[in-house]
Design a protein around this motif. Sequence first.
Motif, mmCIF file in Angstrom:
data_model
loop_
_atom_site.group_PDB
_atom_site.id
_atom_site.type_symbol
_atom_site.label_atom_id
_atom_site.label_comp_id
_atom_site.label_asym_id
_atom_site.label_seq_id
_atom_site.Cartn_x
_atom_site.Cartn_y
_atom_site.Cartn_z
ATOM 1 N N LEU A 16 0.846 -1.184 0.000
ATOM 2 C CA LEU A 16 0.000 0.000 0.000
ATOM 3 C C LEU A 16 0.890 1.246 0.000
ATOM 4 O O LEU A 16 2.008 1.213 0.522
ATOM 5 C CB LEU A 16 -0.894 -0.009 1.239
ATOM 6 C CG LEU A 16 -2.087 0.952 1.268
ATOM 7 C CD1 LEU A 16 -3.070 0.659 0.134
ATOM 8 C CD2 LEU A 16 -2.806 0.837 2.623
ATOM 9 N N PHE A 17 0.397 2.335 -0.608
ATOM 10 C CA PHE A 17 1.135 3.597 -0.747
ATOM 11 C C PHE A 17 2.373 3.434 -1.625
ATOM 12 O O PHE A 17 3.361 4.163 -1.482
ATOM 13 C CB PHE A 17 1.561 4.169 0.620
ATOM 14 C CG PHE A 17 0.452 4.263 1.615
ATOM 15 C CD1 PHE A 17 -0.643 5.082 1.380
ATOM 16 C CD2 PHE A 17 0.490 3.525 2.792
ATOM 17 C CE1 PHE A 17 -1.681 5.161 2.303
ATOM 18 C CE2 PHE A 17 -0.543 3.604 3.716
ATOM 19 C CZ PHE A 17 -1.633 4.430 3.465
ATOM 20 N N CYS A 18 2.326 2.483 -2.535
ATOM 21 C CA CYS A 18 3.492 2.180 -3.372
ATOM 22 C C CYS A 18 2.985 1.775 -4.755
ATOM 23 O O CYS A 18 2.728 0.605 -5.006
ATOM 24 C CB CYS A 18 4.297 1.061 -2.719
ATOM 25 S SG CYS A 18 5.831 0.655 -3.550
ATOM 26 N N GLN A 19 2.852 2.741 -5.654
ATOM 27 C CA GLN A 19 2.167 2.465 -6.912
ATOM 28 C C GLN A 19 2.909 1.510 -7.831
ATOM 29 O O GLN A 19 2.313 0.631 -8.440
ATOM 30 C CB GLN A 19 1.916 3.778 -7.675
ATOM 31 C CG GLN A 19 1.058 3.582 -8.917
ATOM 32 C CD GLN A 19 1.240 4.699 -9.926
ATOM 33 O OE1 GLN A 19 2.356 5.072 -10.270
ATOM 34 N NE2 GLN A 19 0.137 5.246 -10.388
ATOM 35 N N GLN A 20 4.219 1.689 -7.969
ATOM 36 C CA GLN A 20 4.952 0.874 -8.949
ATOM 37 C C GLN A 20 6.399 0.665 -8.525
ATOM 38 O O GLN A 20 7.027 1.546 -7.940
ATOM 39 C CB GLN A 20 4.886 1.512 -10.334
ATOM 40 C CG GLN A 20 5.224 2.991 -10.395
ATOM 41 C CD GLN A 20 5.080 3.582 -11.783
ATOM 42 O OE1 GLN A 20 5.998 3.506 -12.597
ATOM 43 N NE2 GLN A 20 3.943 4.188 -12.049
#
Length: 303
Positions: A74-78
């Motif tokens: 979570l809070f980590c798009q890519q």
Amino acid sequence: MRANQIKYISFNDLDADKWDACIANSPNAVVYAQSWYLDKVCDSWDALVFGDYQYVLPLTFKTKMGISYLTQPLFCQQLGVFPTPTKEILYLFLKEAQTLFNFAEINLNAMNLPVDIDGTFTPRKNYLLALDKSYNELEKSYSNHTLRNLKKARKNKLNLIRGISAEEFLQFKKENLKTKIANNDFLRLRNILAFAITRSMGQIYGVYSNRNTLCAAVLFLRYKRRVTYLCAASNNEGRELNAMYYLLDEFIKENANSEFIIDFEGSVIPGIARFYEGFAATPETYHQLHWNTLPAWIKWLKR
């Protein structure tokens, strides 16, 4: 490069300085791949590394019933391979990851294009807005919908404050969550905030109504040229007053004619995507990668 030149390195044996230097020197660098950020958002992470940290792939995993699997924090798009790999290099890294994990659902970065491995690549949209023009030029590209909402917002006697406290922001975010998140995930957000603000990488913008109540807020996280619109919140009053339109327009105004790029992180929710597009943000494609070679009796692992 050969597959046997890619090393599996556990978290305790990673050289954080070399890791961060590799990310910082990558044309596809994103803040999510910095070691401090991974430490904040992951229960566990190890890595695949080629050479002396010439190419790296973070392995963000969880363990359930003794089975480890790759998942996107979570809070980590890519994430994915850094720096920008050739298709051959990406193929070797992903094939090596598949020998280690029977299940994965991860997001690769925009410079990791699909390769021919067993798995499914699903395109996702991110939105980026370059601020390398004057404010007047940028504003001319806004959609009519956005301009109308801004016109209304400017009549509402809103007050923008830069650098509101982390505690006020977190409380406001908690009170206005549309989807409940676990307490430990909320703690991760608190830890990201604390680290970023103390190192002048993060700043929270808040909009207050004419009654002096907070009605919209955003955490902006700066890394190199990217300013990530990491976490936003708005309450009913803020939506009625178009406070988020006002906040973002003011941020664009004060950062126009700069090298910065706003990274909106994208959204699969049409209304949110429309909001980003209304400010003339342009789509960038990245891919979610999924594979599952678990035995049939445990294919429910990710339920």
